[in-house]
Design a protein around this motif. Structure first.
Motif, PDB file in Angstrom:
ATOM      1  N   PHE A  31       9.465  20.352 -16.119  1.00 52.09           N
ATOM      2  CA  PHE A  31      10.810  21.132 -16.632  1.00 52.09           C
ATOM      3  C   PHE A  31      11.994  20.663 -15.875  1.00 52.09           C
ATOM      4  CE2 PHE A  31      13.127  24.955 -15.865  1.00 52.09           C
ATOM      5  CZ  PHE A  31      13.020  25.765 -16.968  1.00 52.09           C
ATOM      6  N   TRP A  71      -3.424  20.688 -10.461  1.00 51.90           N
ATOM      7  CA  TRP A  71      -4.400  19.210 -10.323  1.00 51.90           C
ATOM      8  C   TRP A  71      -5.320  19.308  -9.185  1.00 51.90           C
ATOM      9  CZ3 TRP A  71      -4.938  16.607 -14.574  1.00 51.90           C
ATOM     10  CH2 TRP A  71      -3.984  16.546 -15.541  1.00 51.90           C
ATOM     11  N   GLU A  92      -4.288  11.036  -9.418  1.00 50.90           N
ATOM     12  CA  GLU A  92      -3.425   9.799  -9.681  1.00 50.90           C
ATOM     13  C   GLU A  92      -1.925  10.516 -10.245  1.00 50.90           C
ATOM     14  OE1 GLU A  92      -4.700   6.235 -11.019  1.00 50.90           O
ATOM     15  OE2 GLU A  92      -6.655   6.605 -10.367  1.00 50.90           O
ATOM     16  N   ASN A 107       1.147  19.428 -18.151  1.00 44.60           N
ATOM     17  CA  ASN A 107       1.097  17.915 -18.585  1.00 44.60           C
ATOM     18  C   ASN A 107       0.983  17.792 -20.082  1.00 44.60           C
ATOM     19  OD1 ASN A 107      -1.258  15.358 -18.520  1.00 44.60           O
ATOM     20  ND2 ASN A 107       0.603  15.195 -17.201  1.00 44.60           N
TER      21      ASN A 107
END
Ligand code: FAD
Length: 285
Positions: A31, A71, A92, A107
């Motif tokens: 964003f 994540w 990653e 994502n």
């Protein structure tokens, strides 16, 4: 004058979305870079107060990843081996600082062709839960991301969860990312593979490639070539000759279209072999 709101319940957020046009702010890691130094011209709906949307739950039929799940949350949550590719993605994406705030749903909603989460969720047959004040609908991921920066999100809607059917959470999976360096890098190409192996035979295969088309794609020709094969060197030979018609890479500063096509075939093979190695480990455990 633009508005900023940080609701604490999903109903409140959906009521605000039904009233007008808002830009949703989750972890902000896509964003804010997209905003740059431009002045804000749209209302901002900050969903970081929606505690109900953070975390991973298990129902009788699905694994449900709340839209505010980061994540890091994903890495820390115990999940079946089929989620290993998604966990590799989680380790990653950017750096640890990014992983701590960035959401898996963000994502997908950002719809970049280089979104590392997309292939790993495609091999899990993921679907997106979309809610508005009036309705809830579920869309397979391949019908949610429509193109480069384009999704099927409708006015008044937000993504509230990503759902993985338990039938697809079988087998083992592996993710391979190719970038110009090992870490903190935008993918030139990336692959997720999930195999179900029974009695030394591939009984099911799911393979998806990102950054080689506007939207990450499952490779039906490769999947068909792998199904029914014994787990030996024949897997690589099958991948080398299988059609990959879904891929239509572009050339850009990170690599030419030809390089991407070559690289995709190579990393498909590496991801499939990685999946087989993981399957051995799971079986030995
Ligand atoms: C330094 C850096 C490195 C990065 N490295 C990688 C990488 O290696 N791989 C990779 O794939 N990405 C990478 N990214 C991109 C980014 O971190 C991820 O895409 C991240 O998962 C986005 O999540 P977010 O919560 O920050 O989304 P945000 O930035 O808050 O939102 C992204 C978009 O999704 C929309 N949105 C967010 N949540 C919702 C929702 N629930 N409903 C509807 N719309 C929503 C927002 O309106 C916005 O348009 C990197 C970013 C940075 C800054």
């Amino acid at each position: 004058m633009i508005r900023y709101a940080k609701p604490t319940t999903v109903d409140e957020a959906l009521a605000l979305l039904s009233e007008g046009s808002w830009r949703i702010l989750a972890g902000g890691t896509d964003f804010y870079p997209a905003q740059g130094s431009k002045p804000f011209r749209e209302n901002v709906l900050d969903i970081n107060g929606l505690a109900a949307l953070r975390g991973i739950a298990e129902t009788g039929t699905h694994w449900v990843i709340g839209a505010r799940t980061t994540w890091t949350d994903l890495v820390r949550h115990p999940l079946p081996a089929a989620f290993d590719a998604l966990k590799q993605v989680a380790r990653e994406v950017g750096s640890v600082q990014i992983q701590n705030v960035a959401s898996i749903a963000g994502n997908l909603c950002n719809a970049s062709p280089a979104a590392d989460g997309a292939p790993a969720l495609l091999v899990l047959d993921a679907e997106v839960e979309l809610r508005s004040a009036k309705t809830t609908r579920y869309l397979p991921l391949e019908r949610f991301i429509l193109g480069n920066r384009r999704t099927d999100l409708q006015p008044g809607e937000m993504v509230t969860a990503i759902r993985i059917p338990k039938s697809a959470a079988a087998g083992t999976s592996c993710f391979v990312k190719l970038g110009a360096r090992r870490y903190l890098v935008i993918s030139i190409a990336m692959v997720a593979a999930r195999l179900v192996i029974e009695d030394g035979i591939v009984s099911d295969a799911a393979v998806a490639v990102g950054s080689c088309s506007a939207v990450a794609k499952r490779l039906s020709g490769v999947e068909a070539a792998l199904r029914g094969l014994p787990v030996d060197h024949g897997l690589v030979a099958a991948i080398q000759s299988a059609p990959m018609d879904e891929l239509s890479p572009i050339g850009d500063v990170r690599g030419s279209a030809e390089y991407r096509l070559d690289a995709a075939r190579e990393i498909v093979a590496r991801a499939v072999l990685g999946t087989v190695a993981l399957d051995d480990k799971v079986a030995a455990a």
